[in-house]
Structure formats: C-alpha cells, structure tokens
Design a protein around this motif. Structure first.
Motif, mmCIF file in Angstrom:
data_model
loop_
_atom_site.group_PDB
_atom_site.id
_atom_site.type_symbol
_atom_site.label_atom_id
_atom_site.label_comp_id
_atom_site.label_asym_id
_atom_site.label_seq_id
_atom_site.Cartn_x
_atom_site.Cartn_y
_atom_site.Cartn_z
ATOM 1 N N LEU A 8 74.901 28.716 -26.820
ATOM 2 C CA LEU A 8 74.041 29.459 -27.742
ATOM 3 C C LEU A 8 72.738 28.703 -28.008
ATOM 4 O O LEU A 8 71.655 29.293 -28.019
ATOM 5 C CB LEU A 8 74.786 29.731 -29.051
ATOM 6 C CG LEU A 8 74.079 30.631 -30.050
ATOM 7 C CD1 LEU A 8 73.761 31.989 -29.435
ATOM 8 C CD2 LEU A 8 74.928 30.805 -31.296
ATOM 9 N N LYS A 9 72.850 27.402 -28.182
ATOM 10 C CA LYS A 9 71.655 26.587 -28.416
ATOM 11 C C LYS A 9 70.746 26.604 -27.183
ATOM 12 O O LYS A 9 69.524 26.697 -27.307
ATOM 13 C CB LYS A 9 72.060 25.159 -28.769
ATOM 14 C CG LYS A 9 70.903 24.293 -29.194
ATOM 15 C CD LYS A 9 71.389 22.929 -29.663
ATOM 16 C CE LYS A 9 70.227 22.047 -30.066
ATOM 17 N NZ LYS A 9 70.670 20.718 -30.482
ATOM 18 N N THR A 10 71.340 26.534 -26.002
ATOM 19 C CA THR A 10 70.558 26.565 -24.767
ATOM 20 C C THR A 10 69.794 27.875 -24.628
ATOM 21 O O THR A 10 68.585 27.882 -24.362
ATOM 22 C CB THR A 10 71.479 26.367 -23.544
ATOM 23 O OG1 THR A 10 72.084 25.076 -23.631
ATOM 24 C CG2 THR A 10 70.711 26.472 -22.242
ATOM 25 N N VAL A 11 70.478 28.991 -24.826
ATOM 26 C CA VAL A 11 69.829 30.298 -24.705
ATOM 27 C C VAL A 11 68.760 30.460 -25.784
ATOM 28 O O VAL A 11 67.666 30.966 -25.518
ATOM 29 C CB VAL A 11 70.866 31.436 -24.752
ATOM 30 C CG1 VAL A 11 70.189 32.795 -24.801
ATOM 31 C CG2 VAL A 11 71.797 31.355 -23.547
ATOM 32 N N GLY A 12 69.056 30.016 -26.997
ATOM 33 C CA GLY A 12 68.066 30.091 -28.076
ATOM 34 C C GLY A 12 66.822 29.274 -27.773
ATOM 35 O O GLY A 12 65.696 29.725 -28.004
ATOM 36 N N LEU A 13 67.028 28.076 -27.240
ATOM 37 C CA LEU A 13 65.890 27.229 -26.873
ATOM 38 C C LEU A 13 65.077 27.877 -25.759
ATOM 39 O O LEU A 13 63.842 27.871 -25.790
ATOM 40 C CB LEU A 13 66.382 25.841 -26.459
ATOM 41 C CG LEU A 13 65.317 24.798 -26.141
ATOM 42 C CD1 LEU A 13 64.340 24.619 -27.298
ATOM 43 C CD2 LEU A 13 65.988 23.470 -25.805
ATOM 44 N N TYR A 69 65.566 29.084 -16.770
ATOM 45 C CA TYR A 69 64.605 29.579 -17.756
ATOM 46 C C TYR A 69 64.009 30.916 -17.323
ATOM 47 O O TYR A 69 63.767 31.802 -18.148
ATOM 48 C CB TYR A 69 63.501 28.539 -17.975
ATOM 49 C CG TYR A 69 62.293 29.085 -18.669
ATOM 50 C CD1 TYR A 69 62.332 29.390 -20.022
ATOM 51 C CD2 TYR A 69 61.116 29.328 -17.968
ATOM 52 C CE1 TYR A 69 61.223 29.915 -20.665
ATOM 53 C CE2 TYR A 69 60.009 29.847 -18.604
ATOM 54 C CZ TYR A 69 60.062 30.143 -19.945
ATOM 55 O OH TYR A 69 58.971 30.668 -20.572
ATOM 56 N N ALA A 81 64.809 31.073 -25.266
ATOM 57 C CA ALA A 81 64.114 32.223 -25.861
ATOM 58 C C ALA A 81 62.857 31.778 -26.607
ATOM 59 O O ALA A 81 61.790 32.394 -26.471
ATOM 60 C CB ALA A 81 65.056 32.985 -26.793
ATOM 61 N N ILE A 82 62.965 30.709 -27.376
ATOM 62 C CA ILE A 82 61.794 30.189 -28.097
ATOM 63 C C ILE A 82 60.745 29.696 -27.103
ATOM 64 O O ILE A 82 59.544 29.914 -27.281
ATOM 65 C CB ILE A 82 62.219 29.071 -29.071
ATOM 66 C CG1 ILE A 82 63.081 29.655 -30.188
ATOM 67 C CG2 ILE A 82 61.011 28.348 -29.644
ATOM 68 C CD1 ILE A 82 63.808 28.617 -31.016
ATOM 69 N N VAL A 90 65.730 34.004 -18.728
ATOM 70 C CA VAL A 90 65.458 34.292 -20.136
ATOM 71 C C VAL A 90 64.020 34.771 -20.305
ATOM 72 O O VAL A 90 63.740 35.663 -21.104
ATOM 73 C CB VAL A 90 65.751 33.061 -21.017
ATOM 74 C CG1 VAL A 90 65.396 33.327 -22.468
ATOM 75 C CG2 VAL A 90 67.218 32.668 -20.893
ATOM 76 N N HIS A 149 65.683 20.164 -22.813
ATOM 77 C CA HIS A 149 66.966 20.453 -22.169
ATOM 78 C C HIS A 149 67.502 19.196 -21.491
ATOM 79 O O HIS A 149 66.760 18.507 -20.802
ATOM 80 C CB HIS A 149 66.806 21.581 -21.149
ATOM 81 C CG HIS A 149 66.498 22.886 -21.795
ATOM 82 N ND1 HIS A 149 67.465 23.720 -22.278
ATOM 83 C CD2 HIS A 149 65.317 23.481 -22.070
ATOM 84 C CE1 HIS A 149 66.902 24.789 -22.806
ATOM 85 N NE2 HIS A 149 65.596 24.663 -22.695
#
Length: 110
Positions: free
Chosen positions: A4-9, A65, A11-12, A68, A54
């Motif tokens: 979740l943190k990876t996908v959120g990062l 990346y 996305a940002i 995303v 990352h």
C-alpha cells in the motif's frame, strides 16, 4: 516497504510529474502566466526526489512506476480535463497496474 505504501508513493510521484508537465502546457497552449513554470519546476524536483524513496533497484522502480503513471494520467483526464475514461482506458489501466504489481511485488531472491 508495504504494498500500500509503495502504490501510494507511486501515486504521489505520478501526480508530481503530471502537475510538473501540465503547468507548462497551460502556459504554452492556453496562454496562462509564465509564472506557472516556477511551481512546475518545483513539482518536477519533487517528482525526481520521490522516485529516490523506493528501496529497490532503480530500473525496477522506473518500470513499475509507469503502470501507476498511466492510471494517474487517466484519472487526471477525468478529473481535470472532464473526459470520462472509456472501457478501453479502464482496461489499459488495469493491465498497466497488473504489470506494476508483478514487477514490484513478485517474490525474488535479490
């Protein structure tokens, strides 16, 4: 790093890249203020910095990346440009996200 943190990062990071590219577009194509280049540059600096957060190999991060980024670009199309994604947009986004998940979260020894 958790999934979740990876996908959120990611996305940002994608949002920072899109904003950094969209603001010059507004200046060049829509006749907006040249001062938009200042927040654009800051956004692109943030984009590059975010990519460094990352903990995996840089080539893998760049490859994943992209999935995303595709998703965020389609969401931008809808939210900012007011164009509703087509079935093909959604399918393509799904494939891109699946590719990202395989690249980032597959078990590996290294």
């Amino acid at each position: 790093m958790s999934e979740l943190k990876t996908v959120g990062l990611f996305a940002i990071t994608a949002l920072a890249e899109i904003v950094g590219c969209y603001l010059p577009y507004l200046w060049l194509r829509e006749g907006k203020s040249i001062w938009l280049l200042v927040p654009s540059a800051l956004s692109l600096v943030a984009f590059v910095w975010l990519l460094t957060l990352h903990p995996t190999a840089v080539g893998r991060v760049y490859a994943a990346y992209g999935g995303v980024y595709v998703t965020m670009a389609i969401l931008w199309l809808w939210a900012v440009d007011g164009i509703r994604p087509t079935t093909w947009d959604i399918l393509g986004t799904s494939v891109a996200l699946l590719g990202m998940a395989i690249i980032m979260f597959a078990p590996r020894n290294t």
